[in-house]
Design an enzyme around this catalytic site. Structure first.
Site, PDB file in Angstrom:
ATOM      1  N   ASP A  45      13.425  54.446  33.852  1.00 23.45           N
ATOM      2  CA  ASP A  45      14.007  54.310  32.510  1.00 23.45           C
ATOM      3  C   ASP A  45      15.061  55.396  32.269  1.00 23.45           C
ATOM      4  O   ASP A  45      16.053  55.166  31.572  1.00 23.45           O
ATOM      5  CB  ASP A  45      12.906  54.403  31.445  1.00 23.45           C
ATOM      6  CG  ASP A  45      12.095  53.124  31.357  1.00 23.45           C
ATOM      7  OD1 ASP A  45      12.637  52.046  31.656  1.00 23.45           O
ATOM      8  OD2 ASP A  45      10.901  53.211  30.999  1.00 23.45           O
ATOM      9  N   GLY A  46      14.830  56.597  32.835  1.00 23.10           N
ATOM     10  CA  GLY A  46      15.785  57.708  32.691  1.00 23.10           C
ATOM     11  C   GLY A  46      17.140  57.318  33.281  1.00 23.10           C
ATOM     12  O   GLY A  46      18.187  57.597  32.692  1.00 23.10           O
ATOM     13  N   ARG A 148       9.131  68.846   5.389  1.00 20.60           N
ATOM     14  CA  ARG A 148       9.006  70.140   6.078  1.00 20.60           C
ATOM     15  C   ARG A 148       8.080  69.935   7.252  1.00 20.60           C
ATOM     16  O   ARG A 148       6.995  69.368   7.092  1.00 20.60           O
ATOM     17  CB  ARG A 148       8.377  71.198   5.170  1.00 20.60           C
ATOM     18  CG  ARG A 148       9.266  71.683   4.075  1.00 20.60           C
ATOM     19  CD  ARG A 148       8.501  72.660   3.192  1.00 20.60           C
ATOM     20  NE  ARG A 148       9.379  73.182   2.159  1.00 20.60           N
ATOM     21  CZ  ARG A 148       9.723  72.510   1.078  1.00 20.60           C
ATOM     22  NH1 ARG A 148       9.267  71.298   0.868  1.00 20.60           N
ATOM     23  NH2 ARG A 148      10.528  73.057   0.171  1.00 20.60           N
ATOM     24  N   ASP A 150       7.786  70.014  11.972  1.00 28.36           N
ATOM     25  CA  ASP A 150       8.404  70.271  13.274  1.00 28.36           C
ATOM     26  C   ASP A 150       9.685  69.472  13.464  1.00 28.36           C
ATOM     27  O   ASP A 150      10.607  69.922  14.143  1.00 28.36           O
ATOM     28  CB  ASP A 150       7.430  69.906  14.399  1.00 28.36           C
ATOM     29  CG  ASP A 150       6.374  70.989  14.599  1.00 28.36           C
ATOM     30  OD1 ASP A 150       6.391  71.978  13.843  1.00 28.36           O
ATOM     31  OD2 ASP A 150       5.530  70.833  15.506  1.00 28.36           O
TER      32      ASP A 150
HETATM   33  P1  NAD Z   1      11.743  60.752  31.556  1.00 28.36           P
HETATM   34  O1  NAD Z   1      12.513  59.929  32.518  1.00 28.36           O
HETATM   35  O2  NAD Z   1      10.755  61.747  32.022  1.00 28.36           O
HETATM   36  O3  NAD Z   1      11.081  59.739  30.535  1.00 28.36           O
HETATM   37  C1  NAD Z   1       9.899  60.021  29.987  1.00 28.36           C
HETATM   38  C2  NAD Z   1       9.019  58.781  30.052  1.00 28.36           C
HETATM   39  O4  NAD Z   1       9.410  57.907  28.998  1.00 28.36           O
HETATM   40  C3  NAD Z   1       9.097  57.970  31.355  1.00 28.36           C
HETATM   41  O5  NAD Z   1       7.793  57.658  31.766  1.00 28.36           O
HETATM   42  C4  NAD Z   1       9.853  56.712  30.926  1.00 28.36           C
HETATM   43  O6  NAD Z   1       9.473  55.565  31.680  1.00 28.36           O
HETATM   44  C5  NAD Z   1       9.397  56.585  29.498  1.00 28.36           C
HETATM   45  N1  NAD Z   1      10.271  55.782  28.661  1.00 28.36           N
HETATM   46  C6  NAD Z   1      11.601  55.914  28.472  1.00 28.36           C
HETATM   47  N2  NAD Z   1      12.026  54.966  27.622  1.00 28.36           N
HETATM   48  C7  NAD Z   1      10.938  54.242  27.278  1.00 28.36           C
HETATM   49  C8  NAD Z   1      10.731  53.160  26.418  1.00 28.36           C
HETATM   50  N3  NAD Z   1      11.726  52.631  25.725  1.00 28.36           N
HETATM   51  N4  NAD Z   1       9.476  52.680  26.278  1.00 28.36           N
HETATM   52  C9  NAD Z   1       8.443  53.218  26.953  1.00 28.36           C
HETATM   53  N5  NAD Z   1       8.569  54.256  27.772  1.00 28.36           N
HETATM   54  C10 NAD Z   1       9.807  54.752  27.927  1.00 28.36           C
HETATM   55  O7  NAD Z   1      12.668  61.570  30.600  1.00 28.36           O
HETATM   56  P2  NAD Z   1      14.103  61.269  30.178  1.00 28.36           P
HETATM   57  O8  NAD Z   1      14.873  60.607  31.231  1.00 28.36           O
HETATM   58  O9  NAD Z   1      14.601  62.533  29.615  1.00 28.36           O
HETATM   59  O10 NAD Z   1      13.839  60.190  29.055  1.00 28.36           O
HETATM   60  C11 NAD Z   1      14.070  60.461  27.738  1.00 28.36           C
HETATM   61  C12 NAD Z   1      13.046  59.750  26.944  1.00 28.36           C
HETATM   62  O11 NAD Z   1      11.798  60.390  27.108  1.00 28.36           O
HETATM   63  C13 NAD Z   1      13.357  59.866  25.483  1.00 28.36           C
HETATM   64  O12 NAD Z   1      14.206  58.851  25.040  1.00 28.36           O
HETATM   65  C14 NAD Z   1      11.987  59.826  24.843  1.00 28.36           C
HETATM   66  O13 NAD Z   1      11.670  58.545  24.344  1.00 28.36           O
HETATM   67  C15 NAD Z   1      11.030  60.138  25.963  1.00 28.36           C
HETATM   68  N6  NAD Z   1      10.236  61.298  25.555  1.00 28.36           N
HETATM   69  C16 NAD Z   1       8.947  61.073  25.264  1.00 28.36           C
HETATM   70  C17 NAD Z   1       8.155  62.107  24.808  1.00 28.36           C
HETATM   71  C18 NAD Z   1       6.715  61.829  24.485  1.00 28.36           C
HETATM   72  O14 NAD Z   1       6.282  60.690  24.705  1.00 28.36           O
HETATM   73  N7  NAD Z   1       5.984  62.805  23.972  1.00 28.36           N
HETATM   74  C19 NAD Z   1       8.683  63.392  24.652  1.00 28.36           C
HETATM   75  C20 NAD Z   1      10.023  63.579  24.971  1.00 28.36           C
HETATM   76  C21 NAD Z   1      10.805  62.510  25.410  1.00 28.36           C
END
Ligand code: NAD
Length: 266
Positions: A45-46, A148, A150
């Site tokens: 997905d990244g 207010r 995070d």
């Molecule tokens: P990454 O590739 O490590 O992605 C993190 C995870 O999010 C992967 O397992 C990916 O398959 C999954 N993911 C991405 N889009 C998705 C979607 N639409 N539905 C379900 N899973 C999905 O990190 P990256 O490349 O920097 O991806 C950025 C994404 O990571 C951000 O858009 C955000 O949604 C996600 N993210 C999630 C968290 C969390 O779940 N706590 C925290 C930070 C970022």
């Protein structure tokens, strides 16, 4: 038909990219990284998010497709074993197109009327390295609450299964043109109060976040983090633009949700 392939960069993804590129060229398709009609991402997905951001200036002329070389992705939902079949289907253009909504984010600065506009496929988040964020939240021009905490996450329907889900937000089917606002650890006590539930806003209901305590902000647009100071407002709404997916076989959204989060068959 012109195409471009973006690889995650690991050996497996690079090999698949090279094989697919050659097959498509053999079918008389043109490799064009400037103005592709079809962008194929190979990785996860990244990688797909990267592909989207590289070509989001020409969304009405570009369709996307994702092949996953790791675990099943939400956007990267084809497997390398489907490659040959996929190449034949692509060569047979025209193909079916499915459109998903996007999020538009406009950041206005207090100085010099500077504005930055972004499109997000998953979400935008607003956080600060300094204590907590304090915003007035306006919806359709009316003050709704003072937040207010995070931070806040504003997601698209297809992004609702990503960060939004981890924050307790609901999963929204991408046929609904909406955005969702989810809280990150809001402060709620006798003095401060927020709604506490995720809010789902339809198209044309703009949400405006106005910082009332000056902070430096980390504003993420999908996987990209931007640092901001002197922010006057952050405006979020359903974008006019949509992402177009090339579809070569049905893979309903709820099946993807089930296969990613419930069934052990990835
Ligand atoms: P990454 O590739 O490590 O992605 C993190 C995870 O999010 C992967 O397992 C990916 O398959 C999954 N993911 C991405 N889009 C998705 C979607 N639409 N539905 C379900 N899973 C999905 O990190 P990256 O490349 O920097 O991806 C950025 C994404 O990571 C951000 O858009 C955000 O949604 C996600 N993210 C999630 C968290 C969390 O779940 N706590 C925290 C930070 C970022």
């Amino acid at each position: 038909m012109k195409f471009k392939i973006i690889s995650k960069g690991d050996e497996r993804s690079n090999k698949i990219k090279a094989k697919m590129k050659q097959h498509l060229i053999d079918f008389d398709l043109l490799y064009d990284k400037e103005e592709p009609d079809l962008v194929i991402s190979v990785g996860g997905d990244g990688t797909f998010l990267e592909a989207f951001h590289r070509y989001n200036h020409r969304l009405s002329n570009t369709a996307f497709i994702g092949i996953h070389t790791g675990h099943l992705g939400f956007y990267a939902d084809y497997v390398p074993e489907e490659l040959e079949k996929l190449v034949i289907e692509i060569a047979k253009t025209p193909y079916q197109i499915v459109e998903y909504p996007l999020l538009e984010v406009i950041i206005r600065s207090k100085t010099g009327n500077k504005t930055d506009t972004y499109l997000a496929l998953n979400e935008a988040t607003i956080k600060t390295p300094e204590s907590s964020v304090v915003f007035d939240v306006e919806i359709r021009g009316e003050r709704f609450e003072t937040f207010r905490g995070d931070g806040l996450c504003i997601s698209t329907p297809s992004g609702s299964t990503a960060y939004n889900k981890a924050l307790g937000g609901g999963i929204i089917h991408p046929s609904l043109e909406a955005i969702q606002l989810t809280e990150m650890a809001s402060i709620n006590n006798r003095v401060f109060r927020t709604i506490g539930s995720p809010l789902i806003l339809p198209k044309h209901h703009t949400c405006l976040l106005k910082p009332i305590v000056d902070r430096s902000f980390f504003i993420t647009i999908d996987h990209i983090t931007h640092n901001y100071t002197n922010v006057k407002s952050i405006q979020c709404r359903v974008a006019k633009e949509k992402i177009r997916f090339a579809r070569f076989r049905p893979f309903p959204f709820w099946n993807r949700v089930r296969d990613s989060f419930i069934a052990d068959n990835n």
